[in-house]
Design an enzyme around this catalytic site. Structure first.
Site, PDB file in Angstrom:
ATOM      1  N   THR A  89      57.620  27.166  43.775  1.00 59.94           N
ATOM      2  CA  THR A  89      57.218  25.806  43.412  1.00 59.94           C
ATOM      3  C   THR A  89      58.238  24.807  43.946  1.00 59.94           C
ATOM      4  OG1 THR A  89      56.154  26.654  41.440  1.00 59.94           O
ATOM      5  CG2 THR A  89      56.692  24.306  41.431  1.00 59.94           C
TER       6      THR A  89
ATOM      7  N   GLY B   3      56.325  25.536  25.924  1.00 65.93           N
ATOM      8  CA  GLY B   3      57.621  26.067  26.371  1.00 65.93           C
ATOM      9  C   GLY B   3      57.388  26.937  27.591  1.00 65.93           C
TER      10      GLY B   3
ATOM     11  N   CYS C  46      57.815  27.380  33.121  1.00 67.32           N
ATOM     12  CA  CYS C  46      57.163  26.502  34.117  1.00 67.32           C
ATOM     13  C   CYS C  46      56.792  25.118  33.604  1.00 67.32           C
ATOM     14  CB  CYS C  46      55.912  27.168  34.660  1.00 67.32           C
ATOM     15  SG  CYS C  46      56.286  28.575  35.679  1.00 67.32           S
TER      16      CYS C  46
ATOM     17  N   LEU D  97      43.808  23.623  24.523  1.00 69.64           N
ATOM     18  CA  LEU D  97      43.694  22.644  23.436  1.00 69.64           C
ATOM     19  C   LEU D  97      44.125  23.274  22.117  1.00 69.64           C
ATOM     20  CD1 LEU D  97      40.345  20.767  24.256  1.00 69.64           C
ATOM     21  CD2 LEU D  97      42.678  19.907  24.491  1.00 69.64           C
TER      22      LEU D  97
ATOM     23  N   PHE E 102      49.554  30.178  40.727  1.00 66.24           N
ATOM     24  CA  PHE E 102      49.153  29.638  39.419  1.00 66.24           C
ATOM     25  C   PHE E 102      49.142  30.709  38.327  1.00 66.24           C
ATOM     26  CE2 PHE E 102      47.238  27.062  42.756  1.00 66.24           C
ATOM     27  CZ  PHE E 102      47.677  25.791  42.395  1.00 66.24           C
TER      28      PHE E 102
HETATM   29  C1  UDX Z   1      52.125  28.252  33.049  1.00 66.91           C
HETATM   30  C2  UDX Z   1      50.805  27.883  33.719  1.00 66.91           C
HETATM   31  O1  UDX Z   1      49.741  28.132  32.792  1.00 66.91           O
HETATM   32  C3  UDX Z   1      50.613  28.699  34.989  1.00 66.91           C
HETATM   33  O2  UDX Z   1      49.419  28.307  35.652  1.00 66.91           O
HETATM   34  C4  UDX Z   1      51.809  28.456  35.919  1.00 66.91           C
HETATM   35  O3  UDX Z   1      51.684  29.230  37.107  1.00 66.91           O
HETATM   36  C5  UDX Z   1      53.109  28.812  35.194  1.00 66.91           C
HETATM   37  O4  UDX Z   1      53.181  28.058  33.968  1.00 66.91           O
HETATM   38  P1  UDX Z   1      53.039  30.257  31.538  1.00 66.91           P
HETATM   39  O5  UDX Z   1      54.400  29.665  31.639  1.00 66.91           O
HETATM   40  O6  UDX Z   1      52.876  31.733  31.665  1.00 66.91           O
HETATM   41  O7  UDX Z   1      52.051  29.611  32.634  1.00 66.91           O
HETATM   42  O8  UDX Z   1      52.509  29.839  30.104  1.00 66.91           O
HETATM   43  P2  UDX Z   1      51.185  29.204  29.467  1.00 66.91           P
HETATM   44  O9  UDX Z   1      50.270  30.262  29.033  1.00 66.91           O
HETATM   45  O10 UDX Z   1      50.639  28.148  30.333  1.00 66.91           O
HETATM   46  O11 UDX Z   1      51.818  28.533  28.154  1.00 66.91           O
HETATM   47  C6  UDX Z   1      52.843  27.570  28.254  1.00 66.91           C
HETATM   48  C7  UDX Z   1      53.205  27.033  26.901  1.00 66.91           C
HETATM   49  O12 UDX Z   1      52.167  26.189  26.401  1.00 66.91           O
HETATM   50  C8  UDX Z   1      53.457  28.068  25.818  1.00 66.91           C
HETATM   51  O13 UDX Z   1      54.573  27.674  25.065  1.00 66.91           O
HETATM   52  C9  UDX Z   1      52.206  28.027  24.977  1.00 66.91           C
HETATM   53  O14 UDX Z   1      52.420  28.386  23.627  1.00 66.91           O
HETATM   54  C10 UDX Z   1      51.821  26.562  25.080  1.00 66.91           C
HETATM   55  N1  UDX Z   1      50.396  26.317  24.878  1.00 66.91           N
HETATM   56  C11 UDX Z   1      49.486  26.755  25.784  1.00 66.91           C
HETATM   57  C12 UDX Z   1      49.971  25.607  23.754  1.00 66.91           C
HETATM   58  O15 UDX Z   1      50.780  25.192  22.918  1.00 66.91           O
HETATM   59  N2  UDX Z   1      48.642  25.362  23.604  1.00 66.91           N
HETATM   60  C13 UDX Z   1      47.710  25.777  24.505  1.00 66.91           C
HETATM   61  O16 UDX Z   1      46.517  25.489  24.301  1.00 66.91           O
HETATM   62  C14 UDX Z   1      48.138  26.505  25.621  1.00 66.91           C
END
Ligand code: UDX
Length: 435
Positions: free
Chosen positions: A122, A264, A267, A257, A156
Protein backbone atom coordinates in the site's frame (compact mmCIF):
# COMPACT_ATOMS: atom_id res chain seq x y z
CA UNK A 1 6.46 -19.59 -15.44
CA UNK A 2 8.47 -18.66 -12.33
CA UNK A 3 7.04 -16.21 -9.80
CA UNK A 4 8.93 -14.34 -7.07
CA UNK A 5 7.29 -12.71 -4.05
CA UNK A 6 9.28 -10.23 -1.99
CA UNK A 7 8.06 -9.65 1.59
CA UNK A 8 6.40 -12.50 3.51
CA UNK A 9 3.85 -10.80 5.76
CA UNK A 10 0.10 -11.45 5.61
CA UNK A 11 -0.22 -10.40 1.97
CA UNK A 12 3.04 -11.92 0.68
CA UNK A 13 2.83 -15.24 2.47
CA UNK A 14 -0.84 -15.72 1.56
CA UNK A 15 -0.04 -15.03 -2.10
CA UNK A 16 3.05 -17.26 -2.00
CA UNK A 17 1.03 -20.15 -0.55
CA UNK A 18 -1.91 -19.76 -2.91
CA UNK A 19 0.23 -19.53 -6.08
CA UNK A 20 2.47 -22.43 -4.99
CA UNK A 21 -0.55 -24.58 -4.10
CA UNK A 22 -1.88 -23.94 -7.62
CA UNK A 23 1.34 -25.48 -8.97
CA UNK A 24 3.29 -22.37 -10.04
CA UNK A 25 7.06 -22.41 -9.56
CA UNK A 26 7.25 -19.91 -6.67
CA UNK A 27 10.07 -18.34 -4.68
CA UNK A 28 9.11 -16.39 -1.54
CA UNK A 29 11.77 -13.95 -0.32
CA UNK A 30 12.13 -12.17 3.00
CA UNK A 31 15.24 -10.46 4.39
CA UNK A 32 14.38 -11.87 7.84
CA UNK A 33 16.44 -15.11 7.92
CA UNK A 34 14.72 -16.31 11.08
CA UNK A 35 11.29 -15.88 9.50
CA UNK A 36 12.39 -17.83 6.40
CA UNK A 37 13.69 -20.64 8.59
CA UNK A 38 10.40 -20.80 10.47
CA UNK A 39 8.34 -20.89 7.28
CA UNK A 40 10.58 -23.65 5.89
CA UNK A 41 9.80 -25.60 9.09
CA UNK A 42 6.04 -24.94 8.48
CA UNK A 43 5.94 -22.56 11.44
CA UNK A 44 3.83 -19.59 10.36
CA UNK A 45 4.97 -16.37 12.13
CA UNK A 46 1.31 -15.31 12.75
CA UNK A 47 -2.05 -17.05 12.91
CA UNK A 48 -4.19 -17.07 9.78
CA UNK A 49 -6.86 -19.74 9.15
CA UNK A 50 -6.04 -22.10 6.23
CA UNK A 51 -2.59 -20.57 5.69
CA UNK A 52 -0.64 -23.52 7.09
CA UNK A 53 -2.63 -26.03 5.06
CA UNK A 54 -2.18 -24.00 1.85
CA UNK A 55 1.53 -23.49 2.52
CA UNK A 56 2.11 -27.21 3.12
CA UNK A 57 0.29 -27.92 -0.10
CA UNK A 58 2.59 -25.43 -1.85
CA UNK A 59 5.72 -27.05 -0.40
CA UNK A 60 4.58 -30.39 -1.86
CA UNK A 61 4.74 -28.71 -5.29
CA UNK A 62 7.37 -26.13 -6.34
CA UNK A 63 7.94 -23.65 -3.54
CA UNK A 64 11.18 -22.21 -2.22
CA UNK A 65 11.49 -19.76 0.71
CA UNK A 66 14.76 -17.88 1.00
CA UNK A 67 16.39 -14.60 2.07
CA UNK A 68 18.51 -14.58 -1.10
CA UNK A 69 17.32 -12.22 -3.86
CA UNK A 70 19.38 -14.08 -6.46
CA UNK A 71 16.51 -16.57 -6.72
CA UNK A 72 14.55 -13.85 -8.54
CA UNK A 73 16.90 -14.17 -11.50
CA UNK A 74 14.71 -16.41 -13.66
CA UNK A 75 11.39 -14.96 -12.55
CA UNK A 76 8.86 -13.89 -15.16
CA UNK A 77 6.72 -12.19 -12.53
CA UNK A 78 7.80 -10.50 -9.28
CA UNK A 79 5.37 -9.27 -6.62
CA UNK A 80 6.49 -6.62 -4.12
CA UNK A 81 4.58 -7.20 -0.89
CA UNK A 82 6.81 -5.55 1.72
CA UNK A 83 5.31 -3.42 4.49
CA UNK A 84 4.94 0.35 4.52
CA UNK A 85 5.00 1.18 8.25
CA UNK A 86 3.76 4.49 9.55
CA UNK A 87 5.59 7.53 10.89
CA UNK A 88 4.04 9.44 13.81
CA UNK A 89 2.62 12.11 11.46
CA UNK A 90 0.70 9.50 9.46
CA UNK A 91 3.12 9.46 6.53
CA UNK A 92 4.19 6.02 5.28
CA UNK A 93 7.80 4.87 5.39
CA UNK A 94 9.23 3.75 2.09
CA UNK A 95 12.51 2.27 3.34
CA UNK A 96 11.44 -1.36 2.85
CA UNK A 97 10.00 -0.61 -0.59
CA UNK A 98 13.22 1.17 -1.58
CA UNK A 99 15.46 -1.65 -0.34
CA UNK A 100 13.39 -4.35 -2.01
CA UNK A 101 13.23 -2.41 -5.27
CA UNK A 102 16.97 -1.80 -5.26
CA UNK A 103 17.67 -5.52 -4.80
CA UNK A 104 15.20 -6.44 -7.55
CA UNK A 105 16.82 -3.87 -9.86
CA UNK A 106 20.28 -5.38 -9.29
CA UNK A 107 18.97 -8.86 -10.10
CA UNK A 108 17.11 -7.94 -13.27
CA UNK A 109 20.22 -6.11 -14.49
CA UNK A 110 21.85 -9.48 -15.22
CA UNK A 111 18.70 -11.40 -16.06
CA UNK A 112 17.71 -12.41 -19.59
CA UNK A 113 14.05 -12.19 -18.58
CA UNK A 114 11.78 -9.20 -19.18
CA UNK A 115 9.76 -9.55 -15.98
CA UNK A 116 6.53 -7.88 -14.88
CA UNK A 117 6.88 -6.37 -11.41
CA UNK A 118 3.63 -6.03 -9.50
CA UNK A 119 3.60 -3.49 -6.67
CA UNK A 120 1.13 -4.79 -4.09
CA UNK A 121 2.33 -2.84 -1.03
CA UNK A 122 0.00 0.00 0.00
CA UNK A 123 1.61 3.25 -1.18
CA UNK A 124 0.43 6.81 -1.63
CA UNK A 125 -0.09 8.15 -5.17
CA UNK A 126 3.16 8.80 -7.01
CA UNK A 127 5.31 6.13 -5.33
CA UNK A 128 5.19 3.64 -8.22
CA UNK A 129 6.25 6.19 -10.81
CA UNK A 130 8.49 8.50 -8.80
CA UNK A 131 10.21 5.99 -6.53
CA UNK A 132 9.81 2.35 -7.56
CA UNK A 133 10.14 2.82 -11.32
CA UNK A 134 13.13 5.16 -10.97
CA UNK A 135 15.00 2.86 -8.56
CA UNK A 136 14.34 -0.15 -10.79
CA UNK A 137 15.65 1.71 -13.85
CA UNK A 138 18.69 3.03 -11.97
CA UNK A 139 19.79 -0.32 -10.51
CA UNK A 140 18.93 -2.48 -13.53
CA UNK A 141 20.10 -0.07 -16.20
CA UNK A 142 16.93 -1.12 -18.06
CA UNK A 143 13.93 0.85 -19.25
CA UNK A 144 10.48 0.48 -17.66
CA UNK A 145 7.84 -0.43 -20.22
CA UNK A 146 10.45 -1.86 -22.59
CA UNK A 147 12.74 -4.24 -20.70
CA UNK A 148 10.58 -4.79 -17.64
CA UNK A 149 7.01 -3.89 -16.73
CA UNK A 150 5.77 -2.19 -13.56
CA UNK A 151 2.13 -2.61 -12.55
CA UNK A 152 0.43 -1.21 -9.43
CA UNK A 153 -1.76 -3.99 -8.07
CA UNK A 154 -3.20 -3.11 -4.63
CA UNK A 155 -4.45 -5.85 -2.34
CA UNK A 156 -7.78 -5.90 -0.49
CA UNK A 157 -7.52 -9.08 1.59
CA UNK A 158 -8.85 -9.15 5.13
CA UNK A 159 -7.08 -10.95 7.96
CA UNK A 160 -8.86 -14.19 8.98
CA UNK A 161 -10.05 -14.68 5.37
CA UNK A 162 -6.69 -13.98 3.71
CA UNK A 163 -6.49 -17.25 1.76
CA UNK A 164 -10.05 -17.06 0.48
CA UNK A 165 -9.62 -13.37 -0.44
CA UNK A 166 -6.34 -14.12 -2.24
CA UNK A 167 -7.98 -16.88 -4.27
CA UNK A 168 -11.24 -15.03 -4.90
CA UNK A 169 -10.73 -11.24 -4.82
CA UNK A 170 -13.80 -9.06 -5.50
CA UNK A 171 -11.79 -6.99 -7.99
CA UNK A 172 -8.33 -6.82 -9.56
CA UNK A 173 -6.80 -3.37 -10.02
CA UNK A 174 -4.00 -2.94 -12.55
CA UNK A 175 -2.33 0.45 -12.71
CA UNK A 176 0.33 1.49 -15.19
CA UNK A 177 1.10 2.34 -18.76
CA UNK A 178 -0.70 0.45 -21.55
CA UNK A 179 2.30 -1.58 -22.69
CA UNK A 180 2.72 -5.22 -23.71
CA UNK A 181 3.43 -5.88 -20.01
CA UNK A 182 -0.03 -4.62 -19.05
CA UNK A 183 -1.60 -6.99 -21.59
CA UNK A 184 0.41 -9.88 -20.15
CA UNK A 185 -0.48 -8.85 -16.58
CA UNK A 186 -4.17 -8.81 -17.46
CA UNK A 187 -3.94 -12.21 -19.14
CA UNK A 188 -2.15 -13.74 -16.16
CA UNK A 189 -4.59 -12.37 -13.58
CA UNK A 190 -7.72 -13.15 -15.56
CA UNK A 191 -6.52 -16.75 -15.82
CA UNK A 192 -5.82 -16.80 -12.08
CA UNK A 193 -9.17 -15.19 -11.17
CA UNK A 194 -11.68 -16.10 -13.87
CA UNK A 195 -14.79 -13.93 -13.86
CA UNK A 196 -13.37 -11.31 -11.47
CA UNK A 197 -13.71 -7.72 -12.75
CA UNK A 198 -10.37 -6.19 -13.74
CA UNK A 199 -9.98 -2.41 -13.68
CA UNK A 200 -7.07 -1.11 -15.78
CA UNK A 201 -5.97 2.40 -14.94
CA UNK A 202 -2.81 4.42 -14.37
CA UNK A 203 -0.44 4.02 -11.41
CA UNK A 204 -1.61 6.99 -9.36
CA UNK A 205 -5.30 6.07 -9.68
CA UNK A 206 -4.57 2.47 -8.66
CA UNK A 207 -2.68 3.77 -5.65
CA UNK A 208 -5.51 6.00 -4.46
CA UNK A 209 -8.14 3.31 -5.05
CA UNK A 210 -6.65 1.34 -2.16
CA UNK A 211 -6.91 4.32 0.19
CA UNK A 212 -10.39 5.18 -1.07
CA UNK A 213 -11.49 1.62 -0.32
CA UNK A 214 -10.13 1.46 3.22
CA UNK A 215 -11.14 4.98 4.18
CA UNK A 216 -14.68 4.30 2.95
CA UNK A 217 -14.83 1.18 5.14
CA UNK A 218 -13.60 3.28 8.08
CA UNK A 219 -16.25 5.85 7.23
CA UNK A 220 -19.04 3.27 7.40
CA UNK A 221 -17.80 2.14 10.82
CA UNK A 222 -17.50 5.69 12.21
CA UNK A 223 -20.93 6.53 10.79
CA UNK A 224 -22.61 3.61 12.55
CA UNK A 225 -20.63 4.29 15.74
CA UNK A 226 -21.93 7.85 15.80
CA UNK A 227 -25.47 6.50 15.27
CA UNK A 228 -24.78 3.98 18.02
CA UNK A 229 -23.96 6.78 20.46
CA UNK A 230 -27.17 8.57 19.51
CA UNK A 231 -29.21 5.35 19.94
CA UNK A 232 -27.66 4.83 23.35
CA UNK A 233 -29.29 8.07 24.48
CA UNK A 234 -32.75 7.11 23.18
CA UNK A 235 -34.43 4.77 25.66
CA UNK A 236 -35.17 1.46 23.93
CA UNK A 237 -33.41 2.28 20.65
CA UNK A 238 -31.21 -0.43 19.10
CA UNK A 239 -28.39 0.35 16.67
CA UNK A 240 -28.40 -3.19 15.23
CA UNK A 241 -31.97 -2.79 14.01
CA UNK A 242 -31.02 0.57 12.50
CA UNK A 243 -28.04 -1.07 10.73
CA UNK A 244 -30.14 -3.99 9.44
CA UNK A 245 -32.79 -1.63 8.10
CA UNK A 246 -30.49 0.83 6.33
CA UNK A 247 -28.29 -2.05 5.13
CA UNK A 248 -31.20 -3.35 3.05
CA UNK A 249 -31.09 -0.20 0.96
CA UNK A 250 -28.88 -1.39 -1.91
CA UNK A 251 -27.36 2.09 -2.12
CA UNK A 252 -26.00 1.62 1.42
CA UNK A 253 -25.31 -2.15 1.72
CA UNK A 254 -25.27 -4.20 4.90
CA UNK A 255 -21.56 -4.82 5.43
CA UNK A 256 -19.32 -2.81 7.78
CA UNK A 257 -22.23 -1.45 9.78
CA UNK A 258 -21.48 -3.31 13.00
CA UNK A 259 -21.21 -0.67 15.70
CA UNK A 260 -18.49 -1.30 18.25
CA UNK A 261 -15.52 0.20 20.05
CA UNK A 262 -14.03 1.60 16.82
CA UNK A 263 -11.92 0.21 14.00
CA UNK A 264 -8.46 -1.22 14.75
CA UNK A 265 -6.00 -3.53 13.02
CA UNK A 266 -2.97 -2.98 10.87
CA UNK A 267 -4.71 -1.27 7.94
CA UNK A 268 -7.78 0.92 8.52
CA UNK A 269 -6.28 3.26 11.18
CA UNK A 270 -3.00 3.48 9.27
CA UNK A 271 -4.53 4.05 5.86
CA UNK A 272 -6.94 6.74 7.07
CA UNK A 273 -4.02 8.62 8.67
CA UNK A 274 -1.85 8.21 5.55
CA UNK A 275 -4.48 9.53 3.16
CA UNK A 276 -5.18 12.46 5.51
CA UNK A 277 -1.47 13.30 5.53
CA UNK A 278 -1.30 12.99 1.74
CA UNK A 279 -4.46 15.07 1.30
CA UNK A 280 -3.08 17.94 3.40
CA UNK A 281 0.13 17.92 1.35
CA UNK A 282 -1.94 17.94 -1.84
CA UNK A 283 -3.63 21.11 -0.57
CA UNK A 284 -6.97 19.50 0.31
CA UNK A 285 -7.92 19.80 3.95
CA UNK A 286 -9.12 16.30 4.99
CA UNK A 287 -12.19 17.63 6.84
CA UNK A 288 -14.34 14.57 6.31
CA UNK A 289 -11.67 11.95 7.13
CA UNK A 290 -10.65 13.94 10.22
CA UNK A 291 -14.18 13.46 11.51
CA UNK A 292 -14.03 9.73 10.73
CA UNK A 293 -10.83 9.46 12.73
CA UNK A 294 -12.08 11.66 15.56
CA UNK A 295 -15.20 9.53 16.01
CA UNK A 296 -12.96 6.47 16.18
CA UNK A 297 -10.86 8.04 18.95
CA UNK A 298 -13.95 9.26 20.79
CA UNK A 299 -15.22 5.67 21.08
CA UNK A 300 -12.38 4.99 23.53
CA UNK A 301 -13.40 8.01 25.64
CA UNK A 302 -17.06 6.94 25.45
CA UNK A 303 -16.27 3.48 26.76
CA UNK A 304 -14.15 4.92 29.59
CA UNK A 305 -16.96 7.29 30.51
CA UNK A 306 -19.43 4.39 30.67
CA UNK A 307 -17.05 2.40 32.88
CA UNK A 308 -16.55 5.34 35.25
CA UNK A 309 -20.26 6.24 35.36
CA UNK A 310 -21.16 2.65 36.18
CA UNK A 311 -18.35 1.69 38.56
CA UNK A 312 -17.60 5.06 40.17
CA UNK A 313 -13.89 5.43 40.95
CA UNK A 314 -11.93 2.67 39.23
CA UNK A 315 -8.70 3.14 41.20
CA UNK A 316 -7.61 -0.26 42.51
CA UNK A 317 -10.75 -1.92 41.16
CA UNK A 318 -10.43 -5.18 39.25
CA UNK A 319 -11.58 -4.65 35.68
CA UNK A 320 -11.78 -7.64 33.35
CA UNK A 321 -11.20 -7.08 29.66
CA UNK A 322 -12.52 -9.89 27.45
CA UNK A 323 -10.94 -9.77 24.01
CA UNK A 324 -7.55 -8.35 23.01
CA UNK A 325 -7.26 -9.15 19.30
CA UNK A 326 -8.52 -6.40 16.97
CA UNK A 327 -11.12 -8.84 15.70
CA UNK A 328 -12.03 -12.49 16.41
CA UNK A 329 -10.14 -15.51 14.99
CA UNK A 330 -6.75 -13.82 14.97
CA UNK A 331 -3.91 -13.28 17.44
CA UNK A 332 -3.20 -9.85 15.91
CA UNK A 333 -3.25 -6.97 18.41
CA UNK A 334 -1.91 -4.25 16.11
CA UNK A 335 -3.83 -1.02 16.76
CA UNK A 336 -6.39 -3.00 18.75
CA UNK A 337 -8.87 -0.70 20.53
CA UNK A 338 -8.84 -3.13 23.45
CA UNK A 339 -5.17 -2.35 24.14
CA UNK A 340 -5.86 1.38 24.01
CA UNK A 341 -8.64 0.97 26.61
CA UNK A 342 -6.28 -1.05 28.82
CA UNK A 343 -3.67 1.74 28.64
CA UNK A 344 -6.27 4.30 29.73
CA UNK A 345 -7.53 2.09 32.54
CA UNK A 346 -3.97 1.61 33.79
CA UNK A 347 -3.51 5.40 33.83
CA UNK A 348 -6.54 5.44 36.14
CA UNK A 349 -4.79 2.86 38.36
CA UNK A 350 -7.31 0.10 37.75
CA UNK A 351 -6.19 -3.50 38.21
CA UNK A 352 -6.61 -5.20 34.86
CA UNK A 353 -7.19 -8.87 34.13
CA UNK A 354 -7.45 -9.93 30.51
CA UNK A 355 -8.64 -12.92 28.55
CA UNK A 356 -8.44 -13.75 24.86
CA UNK A 357 -8.58 -17.14 23.14
CA UNK A 358 -5.53 -16.38 20.96
CA UNK A 359 -3.90 -13.02 21.65
CA UNK A 360 -2.60 -13.37 25.23
CA UNK A 361 1.01 -14.06 24.27
CA UNK A 362 1.19 -11.07 21.92
CA UNK A 363 -0.38 -8.86 24.60
CA UNK A 364 2.09 -10.09 27.21
CA UNK A 365 4.95 -8.68 25.12
CA UNK A 366 3.33 -5.21 25.42
CA UNK A 367 2.07 -5.03 29.02
CA UNK A 368 4.39 -7.60 30.67
CA UNK A 369 3.47 -7.86 34.39
CA UNK A 370 1.44 -4.64 34.48
CA UNK A 371 -1.73 -6.69 33.98
CA UNK A 372 -2.94 -10.22 34.81
CA UNK A 373 -3.56 -12.81 32.11
CA UNK A 374 -6.11 -15.63 32.42
CA UNK A 375 -6.83 -18.50 30.07
CA UNK A 376 -10.27 -19.11 31.54
CA UNK A 377 -13.18 -16.67 31.33
CA UNK A 378 -14.46 -17.59 34.81
CA UNK A 379 -11.06 -17.03 36.43
CA UNK A 380 -10.76 -13.69 34.61
CA UNK A 381 -14.15 -12.68 36.06
CA UNK A 382 -13.54 -13.92 39.61
CA UNK A 383 -13.82 -11.00 42.11
CA UNK A 384 -14.03 -8.54 39.23
CA UNK A 385 -15.74 -5.16 39.65
CA UNK A 386 -16.56 -4.81 35.97
CA UNK A 387 -16.30 -6.81 32.75
CA UNK A 388 -15.83 -5.20 29.34
CA UNK A 389 -16.33 -7.25 26.18
CA UNK A 390 -14.11 -5.79 23.47
CA UNK A 391 -13.81 -8.50 20.78
CA UNK A 392 -16.71 -10.54 19.42
CA UNK A 393 -15.20 -13.96 20.06
CA UNK A 394 -17.96 -16.61 19.85
CA UNK A 395 -17.08 -17.92 23.34
CA UNK A 396 -18.12 -14.60 24.90
CA UNK A 397 -21.60 -14.89 23.43
CA UNK A 398 -22.04 -18.06 25.54
CA UNK A 399 -21.48 -16.27 28.87
CA UNK A 400 -24.25 -17.16 31.34
CA UNK A 401 -25.22 -16.25 34.91
CA UNK A 402 -23.17 -19.09 36.40
CA UNK A 403 -19.95 -17.62 34.93
CA UNK A 404 -20.82 -14.20 36.35
CA UNK A 405 -21.61 -15.45 39.84
CA UNK A 406 -18.07 -14.97 41.18
CA UNK A 407 -17.87 -11.33 40.13
CA UNK A 408 -17.67 -8.83 42.98
CA UNK A 409 -19.92 -6.38 41.16
CA UNK A 410 -21.94 -7.88 38.38
CA UNK A 411 -21.42 -5.20 35.72
CA UNK A 412 -21.02 -6.17 32.05
CA UNK A 413 -20.22 -3.55 29.41
CA UNK A 414 -20.68 -5.12 26.01
CA UNK A 415 -19.08 -3.07 23.22
CA UNK A 416 -20.19 -5.60 20.57
CA UNK A 417 -23.72 -6.36 21.90
CA UNK A 418 -23.08 -10.11 21.68
CA UNK A 419 -24.98 -10.78 24.92
CA UNK A 420 -27.93 -8.53 24.16
CA UNK A 421 -30.38 -11.45 23.95
CA UNK A 422 -29.06 -13.31 27.01
CA UNK A 423 -31.01 -13.03 30.22
CA UNK A 424 -28.24 -12.00 32.56
CA UNK A 425 -28.63 -11.24 36.22
CA UNK A 426 -26.31 -8.21 36.15
CA UNK A 427 -26.04 -4.53 35.27
CA UNK A 428 -25.77 -4.91 31.51
CA UNK A 429 -24.80 -1.99 29.30
CA UNK A 430 -24.53 -2.53 25.56
CA UNK A 431 -23.04 0.11 23.29
CA UNK A 432 -25.77 1.34 20.95
CA UNK A 433 -28.77 0.15 22.96
CA UNK A 434 -30.62 2.89 24.80
CA UNK A 435 -31.65 2.28 28.43
C1 UDX B 1 -8.98 -4.24 6.37
C2 UDX B 1 -9.81 -4.16 5.09
O1 UDX B 1 -11.10 -4.72 5.35
C3 UDX B 1 -9.11 -4.92 3.97
O2 UDX B 1 -9.84 -4.79 2.76
C4 UDX B 1 -7.70 -4.34 3.78
O3 UDX B 1 -7.00 -5.04 2.76
C5 UDX B 1 -6.93 -4.41 5.09
O4 UDX B 1 -7.69 -3.74 6.12
P1 UDX B 1 -8.54 -6.06 8.28
O5 UDX B 1 -7.51 -5.15 8.86
O6 UDX B 1 -8.26 -7.52 8.20
O7 UDX B 1 -8.94 -5.60 6.79
O8 UDX B 1 -9.82 -5.87 9.20
P2 UDX B 1 -11.39 -5.62 9.01
O9 UDX B 1 -12.12 -6.89 8.98
O10 UDX B 1 -11.64 -4.67 7.91
O11 UDX B 1 -11.71 -4.90 10.40
C6 UDX B 1 -11.05 -3.71 10.78
C7 UDX B 1 -11.58 -3.19 12.08
O12 UDX B 1 -12.89 -2.65 11.90
C8 UDX B 1 -11.69 -4.20 13.21
O13 UDX B 1 -11.26 -3.59 14.40
C9 UDX B 1 -13.17 -4.51 13.27
O14 UDX B 1 -13.61 -4.89 14.56
C10 UDX B 1 -13.78 -3.18 12.88
N1 UDX B 1 -15.11 -3.30 12.29
C11 UDX B 1 -15.28 -3.88 11.08
C12 UDX B 1 -16.21 -2.78 12.98
O15 UDX B 1 -16.08 -2.24 14.08
N2 UDX B 1 -17.44 -2.87 12.40
C13 UDX B 1 -17.64 -3.45 11.18
O16 UDX B 1 -18.79 -3.47 10.71
C14 UDX B 1 -16.53 -3.98 10.50
Amino acid sequence: MKIGIVGLGFVGLSLTSVLASKGYDVVGIDTDKEKCKKINDFKIPFFEPDLEKTLKNGFRKKLTITDNFISLKDCDIIFITVGTPQKSNGEIQLSMIKNATQEIGKIIKNSKKTPIIFLKSTVIPGVAQNTVSRILEKFSGKKAGREFGLVSNPEFLQETTAIRDTKFPHVVILGGNRTKFMDKAKKFLSKLHPGVPIIVTNHQTAEIIKYANNSFLATKISFINQLSNICQNIPGANVDDVASAIGLDPRIGKLFLNAGPGYGGSCLPKDVKAIMNFSSKAGVSPTFLSAVEKINQQQIENILKIIKNTCGSIKNKKITVLGLAFKPHTDDIRDSISLKIIKELLKNQAKITVHDPMAIENTRTKFKDKITYENSISLALKDSNCCIIMTAWPEYSKIQNKILKNMKNKIVIDSRRILKNSKLDCTYIALGIGK
